[in-house]
Design a protein around this motif. Structure first.
Motif, mmCIF file in Angstrom:
data_model
loop_
_atom_site.group_PDB
_atom_site.id
_atom_site.type_symbol
_atom_site.label_atom_id
_atom_site.label_comp_id
_atom_site.label_asym_id
_atom_site.label_seq_id
_atom_site.Cartn_x
_atom_site.Cartn_y
_atom_site.Cartn_z
ATOM 1 N N PHE A 137 0.843 -1.200 0.000
ATOM 2 C CA PHE A 137 0.000 0.000 0.000
ATOM 3 C C PHE A 137 0.874 1.244 0.000
ATOM 4 C CE2 PHE A 137 -2.343 -3.444 2.030
ATOM 5 C CZ PHE A 137 -3.409 -3.533 1.147
ATOM 6 N N ASN A 138 1.987 1.137 -0.715
ATOM 7 C CA ASN A 138 2.908 2.254 -0.884
ATOM 8 C C ASN A 138 2.194 3.424 -1.573
ATOM 9 O OD1 ASN A 138 5.402 3.541 -0.798
ATOM 10 N ND2 ASN A 138 6.065 2.708 -2.747
ATOM 11 N N GLY A 139 2.813 4.586 -1.520
ATOM 12 C CA GLY A 139 2.169 5.788 -2.036
ATOM 13 C C GLY A 139 1.856 5.772 -3.510
ATOM 14 N N ASN A 140 2.482 4.882 -4.276
ATOM 15 C CA ASN A 140 2.239 4.846 -5.718
ATOM 16 C C ASN A 140 1.265 3.752 -6.141
ATOM 17 O OD1 ASN A 140 3.850 2.636 -5.235
ATOM 18 N ND2 ASN A 140 5.376 3.104 -6.799
ATOM 19 N N LYS A 141 0.708 3.021 -5.187
ATOM 20 C CA LYS A 141 -0.170 1.909 -5.541
ATOM 21 C C LYS A 141 -1.604 2.373 -5.778
ATOM 22 C CE LYS A 141 3.007 -1.247 -5.330
ATOM 23 N NZ LYS A 141 4.178 -0.386 -5.124
ATOM 24 N N ILE A 142 -2.416 1.499 -6.383
ATOM 25 C CA ILE A 142 -3.809 1.836 -6.697
ATOM 26 C C ILE A 142 -4.574 2.170 -5.430
ATOM 27 C CG2 ILE A 142 -5.980 0.869 -7.549
ATOM 28 C CD1 ILE A 142 -4.459 -0.567 -9.697
ATOM 29 N N VAL A 143 -4.369 1.397 -4.382
ATOM 30 C CA VAL A 143 -4.884 1.708 -3.050
ATOM 31 C C VAL A 143 -3.682 1.963 -2.167
ATOM 32 C CG1 VAL A 143 -5.982 0.751 -0.990
ATOM 33 C CG2 VAL A 143 -7.053 0.442 -3.214
ATOM 34 N N THR A 144 -3.620 3.120 -1.542
ATOM 35 C CA THR A 144 -2.468 3.475 -0.724
ATOM 36 C C THR A 144 -2.888 3.848 0.687
ATOM 37 O OG1 THR A 144 -0.568 4.951 -0.473
ATOM 38 C CG2 THR A 144 -2.536 5.878 -1.501
ATOM 39 N N ALA A 145 -2.010 3.530 1.619
ATOM 40 C CA ALA A 145 -2.171 4.017 2.983
ATOM 41 C C ALA A 145 -1.058 5.021 3.283
ATOM 42 C CB ALA A 145 -2.115 2.855 3.974
ATOM 43 N N GLY A 146 -0.337 5.422 2.230
ATOM 44 C CA GLY A 146 0.844 6.247 2.425
ATOM 45 C C GLY A 146 2.042 5.397 2.779
ATOM 46 N N GLY A 147 1.854 4.104 2.807
ATOM 47 C CA GLY A 147 2.841 3.111 3.198
ATOM 48 C C GLY A 147 2.070 1.880 3.635
ATOM 49 N N GLY A 148 2.776 0.852 4.024
ATOM 50 C CA GLY A 148 2.100 -0.325 4.530
ATOM 51 C C GLY A 148 2.019 -1.453 3.540
ATOM 52 N N GLY A 149 1.642 -2.621 4.041
ATOM 53 C CA GLY A 149 1.493 -3.809 3.227
ATOM 54 C C GLY A 149 0.593 -4.796 3.928
ATOM 55 N N ALA A 150 0.510 -5.991 3.384
ATOM 56 C CA ALA A 150 -0.298 -7.043 3.996
ATOM 57 C C ALA A 150 0.218 -8.396 3.554
ATOM 58 C CB ALA A 150 -1.766 -6.893 3.623
ATOM 59 N N LEU A 151 0.089 -9.361 4.435
ATOM 60 C CA LEU A 151 0.393 -10.751 4.141
ATOM 61 C C LEU A 151 -0.885 -11.544 4.375
ATOM 62 C CD1 LEU A 151 2.788 -12.704 3.431
ATOM 63 C CD2 LEU A 151 2.962 -13.139 5.893
ATOM 64 N N VAL A 152 -1.346 -12.269 3.373
ATOM 65 C CA VAL A 152 -2.614 -12.975 3.475
ATOM 66 C C VAL A 152 -2.436 -14.442 3.120
ATOM 67 C CG1 VAL A 152 -3.911 -10.879 2.916
ATOM 68 C CG2 VAL A 152 -3.353 -12.504 1.097
ATOM 69 N N SER A 153 -3.375 -15.259 3.594
ATOM 70 C CA SER A 153 -3.304 -16.694 3.362
ATOM 71 C C SER A 153 -4.617 -17.343 3.773
ATOM 72 C CB SER A 153 -2.157 -17.303 4.181
ATOM 73 O OG SER A 153 -2.088 -18.708 4.035
ATOM 74 N N ASP A 154 -4.837 -18.561 3.316
ATOM 75 C CA ASP A 154 -5.927 -19.387 3.820
ATOM 76 C C ASP A 154 -5.444 -20.321 4.924
ATOM 77 O OD1 ASP A 154 -8.052 -18.400 2.235
ATOM 78 O OD2 ASP A 154 -7.374 -19.602 0.531
ATOM 79 N N ASP A 155 -4.198 -20.186 5.307
ATOM 80 C CA ASP A 155 -3.591 -21.011 6.344
ATOM 81 C C ASP A 155 -3.497 -20.211 7.635
ATOM 82 O OD1 ASP A 155 -1.764 -22.399 8.042
ATOM 83 O OD2 ASP A 155 -0.908 -23.424 6.306
ATOM 84 N N ALA A 156 -4.309 -20.568 8.610
ATOM 85 C CA ALA A 156 -4.346 -19.822 9.873
ATOM 86 C C ALA A 156 -3.016 -19.898 10.616
ATOM 87 C CB ALA A 156 -5.467 -20.364 10.763
ATOM 88 N N VAL A 157 -2.346 -21.041 10.534
ATOM 89 C CA VAL A 157 -1.093 -21.218 11.268
ATOM 90 C C VAL A 157 -0.017 -20.282 10.741
ATOM 91 C CG1 VAL A 157 0.761 -22.837 11.825
ATOM 92 C CG2 VAL A 157 -1.624 -23.591 11.915
ATOM 93 N N LEU A 158 0.090 -20.164 9.419
ATOM 94 C CA LEU A 158 1.111 -19.283 8.838
ATOM 95 C C LEU A 158 0.896 -17.829 9.257
ATOM 96 C CD1 LEU A 158 1.505 -20.714 5.215
ATOM 97 C CD2 LEU A 158 3.039 -21.021 7.163
ATOM 98 N N ILE A 159 -0.338 -17.366 9.208
ATOM 99 C CA ILE A 159 -0.603 -15.975 9.575
ATOM 100 C C ILE A 159 -0.428 -15.765 11.072
ATOM 101 C CG2 ILE A 159 -2.364 -14.161 9.648
ATOM 102 C CD1 ILE A 159 -1.097 -14.646 6.882
ATOM 103 N N SER A 160 -0.773 -16.749 11.872
ATOM 104 C CA SER A 160 -0.554 -16.638 13.314
ATOM 105 C C SER A 160 0.937 -16.502 13.623
ATOM 106 C CB SER A 160 -1.133 -17.866 14.027
ATOM 107 O OG SER A 160 -0.879 -17.805 15.414
#
Length: 406
Positions: free
Chosen positions: A217-240
């Motif tokens: 979500f860097n400043g040049n992305k389609i959706v921005t927070a002014g910075g930031g990112g995310a890690l997503v998964s369907d695996d609860a253990v990995l995200i935990s």
């Protein structure tokens, strides 16, 4: 005179007078901007209210209801069950490498045509990079080449710890093919979808199906927070595990207890508030970027030697950036001459990513392929792709057309 934070195409900020953060507020941004930027931040209009609400509630740190609400919104956009908001897309990738068990001496493979952040965290962890070429029909990781290299690596007992396909400029890699190949050898897939939130692959969101997917979500992305990112998964253990590491790996205890070391990688409530106000506009933003690409393609279609970035049938690109290639012999000018002409005309453009195997930082790292990525770099150019007026896009198009000497 009101000042606003202006972000350049890399997301770096500087105080300037040309961009108004909050629509409706008097600012110097009411003047026409002096330069057409590659992908400037675009605001949805609700950022100020979201920030006011967050600050009034006393939330600043990476904790509380706002980062949680942003995570829920990102999970919905990504079509995954679990997700973690992070301080950057690079942080998300770093956490991904950690929870997949990447250690010093392990190999990590990726497409060579990408930004350095795709593999930098793994290299900093002591992993050894191996770069693979891209397919000309997608500009993303070539599954045929991957299949060949995995088979050879298996015979030598030197399989990679992880494979990282990249969704380039909003275009998804052929993820099903890559997952199937890696699954044959038990190699996990971490999708670098930093540039592709809102893109689709076979009717599902970018990165869906990989063990882990990272967004930015860097400043040049389609959706921005002014910075930031995310890690997503369907695996609860990995995200935990990733969430644990992102908060300094603190154990449950009345004192600070650590079984391992972690990081301060949480997304602040302030940035999450901006991202939360933005993400509802994702579908409209993608439609607008695709329209920008389509207009370039239409207006430049008659020029010899100029070819737009292809879109394979398996996906629907977000067209985060419009990219094309220029055959200098047919067009009558090189990519660099066109870039310089645009710069002189007040237009920011940029060569496509320089392949990582050609970067001095990775000198000596193995590369496999026929040089497709290198040829794309030699002739490839990214054009302004964010919010533009028709007149601004016409100016870009006219400048390119004037360079043609065919």
């Amino acid at each position: 005179m009101a000042l606003a934070l202006r972000l350049d195409a890399t997301g770096n900020g500087a105080l300037g007078e040309n961009v108004c953060l909050f629509p409706g507020r008097p600012a110097a941004a009411t003047r026409p901007r002096s330069r057409i930027l590659l992908s400037p931040p675009q605001l949805a209009g609700g950022e100020l209210a979201s920030l006011d609400h967050t600050l009034a509630a006393g939330w600043i740190a990476p904790a509380g209801p706002v980062p949680e609400a942003f995570e829920q919104a990102v999970r919905a956009a990504a079509g995954t069950d679990y997700g973690l908001a992070t301080s950057s897309g690079t942080a998300a990738l770093h956490l991904g490498f950690r929870v997949l068990g990447v250690e010093r001496g392990d190999e990590v493979w990726t497409s060579t045509l990408t930004f350095v952040a795709t593999l930098a965290p793994a290299v900093q962890m002591g992993a050894r990079p191996r770069f693979l070429d891209v397919a000309p029909e997608s500009w993303t990781l070539d599954p045929n080449l991957l299949e060949d290299r995995l088979a050879q690596a298996a015979t030598k007992g030197r399989l990679p710890r992880a494979v990282v396909p990249v969704d380039l400029y909003g275009q998804c890699a052929d993820l099903d093919a890559i997952i199937a190949l890696c699954g044959r050898w038990g190699v996990p897939v971490l999708s670098d979808s930093a540039e592709a939130l809102g893109a689709e692959y076979r009717g599902r969101p970018a990165g869906k199906g990989a063990a882990l997917t990272a967004f930015s979500f860097n400043g040049n992305k389609i959706v921005t927070a002014g910075g930031g990112g995310a890690l997503v998964s369907d695996d609860a253990v990995l995200i935990s595990r990733a969430r644990h590491l992102a908060s300094q790996a603190k154990e449950v205890a009345p004192h600070y207890q650590h079984e391992t070391t972690g990081y301060s990688y949480g997304l602040s409530s302030v940035l999450a508030a901006v991202g939360l106000a933005q993400i509802g506009a994702l579908a409209d933003r993608v439609a607008a970027r695709r329209a920008v690409f389509a207009r370039y393609a239409l207006r430049l279609s008659d020029l010899p030697g100029l070819v737009m970035m292809p879109e394979p049938g398996w996906g629907r690109s977000s067209r985060w950036l419009t990219a094309l290639t220029i055959d200098a012999a047919r067009f009558g000018a090189t990519r660099e001459q066109v870039r310089q002409a645009l710069d002189a005309a007040g237009v920011e453009s940029r060569p496509v990513w320089k392949p990582l195997h050609l970067q001095p930082a990775f000198r000596g790292a193995p590369f496999h392929g026929s040089g497709v990525a290198g040829r794309l770099f030699d002739g490839g150019l990214c054009l302004p792709s964010g919010a533009m007026t028709p007149a601004e896009q016409d100016h870009v198009i006219d400048t390119i057309r004037a360079c043609c000497r065919a």
